[in-house]
Scaffold this active site. Structure first.
Site, PDB file in Angstrom:
ATOM      1  N   CYS A  55      26.116  53.424 -77.077  1.00  0.00           N
ATOM      2  CA  CYS A  55      25.135  52.466 -76.755  1.00  0.00           C
ATOM      3  C   CYS A  55      24.352  52.295 -78.356  1.00  0.00           C
ATOM      4  O   CYS A  55      24.495  53.048 -79.141  1.00  0.00           O
ATOM      5  CB  CYS A  55      24.187  53.163 -75.883  1.00  0.00           C
ATOM      6  SG  CYS A  55      25.046  53.482 -74.261  1.00  0.00           S
ATOM      7  N   ARG A 103      27.615  47.951 -80.466  1.00  0.00           N
ATOM      8  CA  ARG A 103      27.941  49.440 -79.970  1.00  0.00           C
ATOM      9  C   ARG A 103      27.972  49.242 -78.539  1.00  0.00           C
ATOM     10  O   ARG A 103      28.237  50.447 -77.979  1.00  0.00           O
ATOM     11  CB  ARG A 103      26.791  50.517 -80.461  1.00  0.00           C
ATOM     12  CG  ARG A 103      26.425  50.502 -81.828  1.00  0.00           C
ATOM     13  CD  ARG A 103      25.293  51.331 -82.095  1.00  0.00           C
ATOM     14  NE  ARG A 103      25.663  52.729 -81.847  1.00  0.00           N
ATOM     15  CZ  ARG A 103      26.418  53.541 -82.226  1.00  0.00           C
ATOM     16  NH1 ARG A 103      26.836  53.262 -83.252  1.00  0.00           N
ATOM     17  NH2 ARG A 103      26.528  54.730 -81.579  1.00  0.00           N
ATOM     18  N   TRP A 147      26.785  50.469 -73.050  1.00  0.00           N
ATOM     19  CA  TRP A 147      28.210  50.457 -72.795  1.00  0.00           C
ATOM     20  C   TRP A 147      28.194  51.508 -71.774  1.00  0.00           C
ATOM     21  O   TRP A 147      27.815  52.628 -71.918  1.00  0.00           O
ATOM     22  CB  TRP A 147      28.913  50.810 -73.983  1.00  0.00           C
ATOM     23  CG  TRP A 147      30.341  50.684 -73.875  1.00  0.00           C
ATOM     24  CD1 TRP A 147      30.928  49.388 -73.941  1.00  0.00           C
ATOM     25  CD2 TRP A 147      31.333  51.589 -73.521  1.00  0.00           C
ATOM     26  NE1 TRP A 147      32.144  49.561 -73.802  1.00  0.00           N
ATOM     27  CE2 TRP A 147      32.592  50.750 -73.279  1.00  0.00           C
ATOM     28  CE3 TRP A 147      31.340  52.885 -72.895  1.00  0.00           C
ATOM     29  CZ2 TRP A 147      33.902  51.706 -73.153  1.00  0.00           C
ATOM     30  CZ3 TRP A 147      32.280  53.679 -72.569  1.00  0.00           C
ATOM     31  CH2 TRP A 147      33.693  52.873 -72.444  1.00  0.00           C
ATOM     32  N   ASN A 172      22.134  58.333 -75.368  1.00  0.00           N
ATOM     33  CA  ASN A 172      23.358  57.902 -75.818  1.00  0.00           C
ATOM     34  C   ASN A 172      24.303  59.296 -75.540  1.00  0.00           C
ATOM     35  O   ASN A 172      23.909  60.288 -75.959  1.00  0.00           O
ATOM     36  CB  ASN A 172      23.477  57.796 -77.230  1.00  0.00           C
ATOM     37  CG  ASN A 172      24.670  56.817 -77.939  1.00  0.00           C
ATOM     38  OD1 ASN A 172      25.868  57.027 -76.898  1.00  0.00           O
ATOM     39  ND2 ASN A 172      24.650  56.397 -79.099  1.00  0.00           N
ATOM     40  N   GLY A 173      25.432  59.211 -74.946  1.00  0.00           N
ATOM     41  CA  GLY A 173      26.341  60.312 -74.591  1.00  0.00           C
ATOM     42  C   GLY A 173      26.483  60.439 -73.086  1.00  0.00           C
ATOM     43  O   GLY A 173      26.330  59.354 -72.397  1.00  0.00           O
ATOM     44  N   GLU A 206      49.293  47.014 -85.310  1.00  0.00           N
ATOM     45  CA  GLU A 206      47.874  46.750 -85.448  1.00  0.00           C
ATOM     46  C   GLU A 206      47.784  45.393 -85.180  1.00  0.00           C
ATOM     47  O   GLU A 206      46.760  44.898 -84.406  1.00  0.00           O
ATOM     48  CB  GLU A 206      47.356  46.871 -86.958  1.00  0.00           C
ATOM     49  CG  GLU A 206      46.048  46.203 -87.358  1.00  0.00           C
ATOM     50  CD  GLU A 206      44.774  47.122 -86.740  1.00  0.00           C
ATOM     51  OE1 GLU A 206      43.884  46.425 -86.918  1.00  0.00           O
ATOM     52  OE2 GLU A 206      45.079  48.068 -85.916  1.00  0.00           O
ATOM     53  N   LYS A 226      45.045  43.936 -82.451  1.00  0.00           N
ATOM     54  CA  LYS A 226      43.958  43.044 -82.597  1.00  0.00           C
ATOM     55  C   LYS A 226      44.089  41.886 -81.430  1.00  0.00           C
ATOM     56  O   LYS A 226      43.223  41.341 -80.963  1.00  0.00           O
ATOM     57  CB  LYS A 226      44.180  42.343 -83.995  1.00  0.00           C
ATOM     58  CG  LYS A 226      43.835  43.210 -85.022  1.00  0.00           C
ATOM     59  CD  LYS A 226      42.178  43.290 -85.049  1.00  0.00           C
ATOM     60  CE  LYS A 226      41.538  44.478 -85.883  1.00  0.00           C
ATOM     61  NZ  LYS A 226      41.850  45.685 -85.209  1.00  0.00           N
ATOM     62  N   GLU A 259      42.777  43.407 -78.331  1.00  0.00           N
ATOM     63  CA  GLU A 259      41.473  43.749 -78.443  1.00  0.00           C
ATOM     64  C   GLU A 259      40.469  42.513 -78.334  1.00  0.00           C
ATOM     65  O   GLU A 259      39.493  42.530 -77.406  1.00  0.00           O
ATOM     66  CB  GLU A 259      41.015  44.293 -79.717  1.00  0.00           C
ATOM     67  CG  GLU A 259      41.077  45.773 -80.061  1.00  0.00           C
ATOM     68  CD  GLU A 259      40.888  45.943 -81.277  1.00  0.00           C
ATOM     69  OE1 GLU A 259      39.874  46.916 -81.509  1.00  0.00           O
ATOM     70  OE2 GLU A 259      41.408  45.258 -82.503  1.00  0.00           O
ATOM     71  N   HIS A 268      66.850  49.764 -77.468  1.00  0.00           N
ATOM     72  CA  HIS A 268      66.644  51.134 -76.339  1.00  0.00           C
ATOM     73  C   HIS A 268      65.799  50.548 -75.112  1.00  0.00           C
ATOM     74  O   HIS A 268      65.438  51.488 -74.739  1.00  0.00           O
ATOM     75  CB  HIS A 268      66.242  52.112 -77.034  1.00  0.00           C
ATOM     76  CG  HIS A 268      67.121  52.423 -78.314  1.00  0.00           C
ATOM     77  ND1 HIS A 268      68.547  52.588 -78.071  1.00  0.00           N
ATOM     78  CD2 HIS A 268      67.019  52.513 -79.612  1.00  0.00           C
ATOM     79  CE1 HIS A 268      68.898  52.996 -79.332  1.00  0.00           C
ATOM     80  NE2 HIS A 268      68.332  52.890 -80.225  1.00  0.00           N
ATOM     81  N   LYS A 315      32.181  49.207 -80.908  1.00  0.00           N
ATOM     82  CA  LYS A 315      32.457  49.437 -82.110  1.00  0.00           C
ATOM     83  C   LYS A 315      32.792  50.721 -82.443  1.00  0.00           C
ATOM     84  O   LYS A 315      33.911  51.154 -83.181  1.00  0.00           O
ATOM     85  CB  LYS A 315      31.318  49.197 -83.210  1.00  0.00           C
ATOM     86  CG  LYS A 315      31.785  49.216 -84.672  1.00  0.00           C
ATOM     87  CD  LYS A 315      32.724  48.331 -84.801  1.00  0.00           C
ATOM     88  CE  LYS A 315      33.088  48.317 -86.412  1.00  0.00           C
ATOM     89  NZ  LYS A 315      34.322  47.644 -86.522  1.00  0.00           N
TER      90      LYS A 315
HETATM   91  C1  BG6 Z   1      37.024  51.586 -81.377  1.00  0.00           C
HETATM   92  C2  BG6 Z   1      36.867  50.318 -82.053  1.00  0.00           C
HETATM   93  O1  BG6 Z   1      36.139  51.806 -80.583  1.00  0.00           O
HETATM   94  O2  BG6 Z   1      37.301  52.774 -82.207  1.00  0.00           O
HETATM   95  C3  BG6 Z   1      37.914  50.166 -83.017  1.00  0.00           C
HETATM   96  O3  BG6 Z   1      37.020  48.951 -81.148  1.00  0.00           O
HETATM   97  C4  BG6 Z   1      38.221  51.422 -84.117  1.00  0.00           C
HETATM   98  O4  BG6 Z   1      37.921  49.083 -83.652  1.00  0.00           O
HETATM   99  C5  BG6 Z   1      38.248  52.603 -83.068  1.00  0.00           C
HETATM  100  O5  BG6 Z   1      39.465  51.354 -84.568  1.00  0.00           O
HETATM  101  C6  BG6 Z   1      38.047  53.881 -83.846  1.00  0.00           C
HETATM  102  O6  BG6 Z   1      36.743  53.724 -84.543  1.00  0.00           O
HETATM  103  P1  BG6 Z   1      36.346  54.594 -86.136  1.00  0.00           P
HETATM  104  O7  BG6 Z   1      34.917  54.031 -85.987  1.00  0.00           O
HETATM  105  O8  BG6 Z   1      36.693  55.889 -85.872  1.00  0.00           O
HETATM  106  O9  BG6 Z   1      37.384  53.865 -87.176  1.00  0.00           O
END
Ligand code: BG6
Length: 593
Positions: free
Chosen positions: A2, A28, A77, A103-104, A471, A475, A478, A494, A588
């Site tokens: 958060c 966050r 969050w 937070n936690g 990746e 993306k 995501e 396979h 994030k």
């Molecule tokens: C996720 C992010 O929460 O954590 C991703 O949405 C990120 O973008 C992943 O790759 C790992 O985060 P970090 O900060 O350890 O690179």
């Protein structure tokens, strides 16, 4: 994970200062937000004014809240309790004199709550609210103080950061044993935040609170002490190197586009870095046989890329893992192991847990992170600051490219070919610049138009292009919510080939060099079943229905491939009229295990 923000000072618009801080922390967590304004003065009968809303802040306002020079806030969050106004933070006690933001995860909150439900009314389903009522209970016997908060905090299990206020005093008291927290000192007051970048509009003077510390913020001082013993801890404020501009969107509608377009300059800057700052890590890499690269999400793909780079350039075997699925391997970490943690935020809990155990078992730990003073940065023996600047879009782009660029310079340093690595990166910076040019952007948009209505997209690669493929799939998942699946080219026949039928969309990343032919063979197998092929390669091929050219920069070709995947995902998301910066259900950095 958060976002926490608080202000105590001379300015009377504390609620607005806090709301603006929360806006800078929304990456966050953005399912709900709240602000608590402390009453002016410390009169006993006065209570806290609270405003909580569901959803992103957007053009939310606190103009209807009382003017005050003392307020705290939170952007959430959800972990415990649905996305509701009641579950948004801050949480108050029954008397509305105590406010708590958190937070936690408080792992034993149900047991703690059981003891209080008879005498206290719980308004939310969260784990956090129990702290407000525990404080209220304790306040029946003693005055509000750091000692009281310390006692309550000692009963909480799990990794937590709690921020507490009480109407009887102008103090913000915070205690933590996990989750990032920084203190800012400005000319007109003190600030508390989950992220240093969020206080930049007020000050560059920050202190990163360590685990197991308690801090007291008052109008005229900041005190740091041990959360268990209460023993005072001397500390210093450090000066942030970032500028406010770096934390704003500038001319762009979205952070993601701004961050994608910053990459050529970032690659160039890393290419120009001298070899000296790598000396110690290069020495470690030649000393240790057992080397593990580890990360989460996009960062775990950088760890994967390291296995290709070290094998190809340095002829060195290194292993990689996703930290969230490493429990079973922890037993093999010892003083013979060098663990290199890759993370943008430096706060991802799954990775911190692995590193904590690795350290306990005698391993040498190195952190490759983007945030100075982050938990991983502070807990590691050596650090590589990747220097991508603040990354705000939830889906990581420039931090990933920066990690890959540092891995390319590192592996060439290990191989004694540093200059070759530098020239490869310099060339790649120019080629990535070409990929973000208007004509290339238009080309990619045309292809995105063919893909954005797809329900499923398969993304295939071989050799290090497999990393680019996975990746790109991540993306697309995501931010566009399309089911995109990465496929290891050699594994196609396979199993995944069964999913291919007429019109099935496939993006194929063709690696330069000897693996190109086998990748094209796999693409032909898809084509034979009616699949649509978007080829991302250094040369065109008749198998491709559409073709995106990338330059052959040897190992650095991976950078161009990754940027193509980023731009495609971004364009598809815009065509679906979705917000690429704050995708649903994500945040994030995941600061809970
Ligand atoms: C996720 C992010 O929460 O954590 C991703 O949405 C990120 O973008 C992943 O790759 C790992 O985060 P970090 O900060 O350890 O690179």
């Amino acid at each position: 994970m958060c976002g926490i923000f608080g202000y105590l000072g001379q300015k009377k618009n504390a609620a607005t200062i806090v709301l603006e801080g929360l806006k800078r922390l929304e990456y966050r967590g953005y399912d709900s937000w709240g602000v608590a304004v402390m009453p002016g003065g410390t009169a006993k009968e006065q209570t806290i004014t609270l405003k909580k809303r569901v959803g992103k802040i957007g053009d939310g306002t606190v103009a209807d809240m009382p003017s005050s020079s003392f307020a705290v806030g939170h952007t959430r969050w959800a972990t415990h309790g649905g996305v509701t106004q009641e579950n948004a933070h801050p949480h108050l006690d029954c008397s509305k004199k105590v406010s708590v933001i958190h937070n936690g995860i408080i792992e034993n909150y149900q047991d703690l709550q059981k003891k209080l439900t008879k005498k206290h009314t719980f308004l939310s389903e969260t784990d956090t609210e129990v702290v407000a009522h525990m404080l209220e209970e304790a306040l029946q016997k003693e005055e509000f103080s750091a000692a009281l908060v310390r006692k309550v905090f000692s009963h909480l299990e799990g990794n937590n950061a709690i921020i507490v206020t009480h109407t009887s005093s102008r103090q913000i008291i915070a205690a933590k044993n996990g989750s990032p927290l920084i203190i800012g000192k400005s000319a007109d007051g003190v600030l508390i935040s989950s992220d240093p970048a969020a206080v930049l509009t007020h000050t560059k003077q920050v202190y990163c609170v360590e685990d197991d510390q308690l801090v007291i913020l008052t109008d005229d001082q900041v005190q740091v002490s041990d959360v268990t013993t209460g023993k005072k801890i001397p500390f210093e404020f450090t000066t942030l190197e970032w500028d406010v501009e770096q934390t704003t969107k500038g001319e762009f509608k979205y952070f993601m586009e701004k961050e994608i377009r910053e990459q050529p300059e970032i690659i160039e800057r890393i290419a120009l870095q001298g070899e000296q700052d790598l000396k110690k890590i290069v020495a470690l890499l030649s000393e240790y046989e057992d080397v593990l690269f580890i990360g989460c999400g996009t960062a775990s793909y950088a760890a994967w890329a390291a296995t290709y780079l070290f094998a190809e350039v340095a002829g060195k075997k290194v292993s990689y893992a996703a930290a969230s699925e490493f429990e079973h391997q922890l037993q093999f970490i010892s003083k013979e192991t060098l663990v290199i943690a890759l993370s943008q935020s430096g706060e991802t809990m799954d990775l911190i847990n692995v590193m904590t155990t690795a350290k306990k078992q005698g391993a040498k730990v190195v952190a490759m992170v983007n945030v100075l003073g982050s938990t991983l940065y502070r807990m590691s023996d050596q650090q590589i600051l990747i220097g991508a600047g603040p990354e705000k879009a939830v889906a990581s782009t420039k931090a990933f490219i920066a990690k890959l660029s540092h891995l390319i310079r590192l592996v060439h340093a290990v191989a004694g070919e540093y200059k070759l690595g530098q020239s490869m990166l310099k060339a790649s910076a120019g080629h990535v610049q070409a990929l973000i040019s208007d004509s290339s952007w238009k080309n990619l948009n045309a292809v995105a138009k063919k893909l954005h209505k797809q329900k499923h997209i398969f993304v295939m690669g071989r050799n290090s292009a497999t990393v680019a493929a996975f990746e790109a799939a991540l993306k697309i998942k995501e931010i566009s919510y399309i089911h995109a699946e990465g496929i290891i080219g050699g594994e196609l026949k396979h199993g995944p080939l069964a999913l291919i039928e007429k019109g099935t969309a496939c993006i194929v990343f063709v690696p330069p060099g000897k693996q190109a032919t086998s990748t094209l063979t796999s693409a032909a197998e898809i084509k034979a079943r009616g699949g649509y092929i978007l080829g991302v390669a250094t040369k065109p091929n008749p198998i491709f229905d559409d073709y995106i050219p990338v330059a052959d920069d040897n190992q650095a070709t991976l950078l161009s491939q990754v940027v193509v995947g980023q731009i495609l995902a971004y364009q598809i998301t815009l065509l679906k009229e979705l917000d690429p910066d704050m995708p649903r259900n994500l945040a994030k950095s995941v600061t809970v295990g």
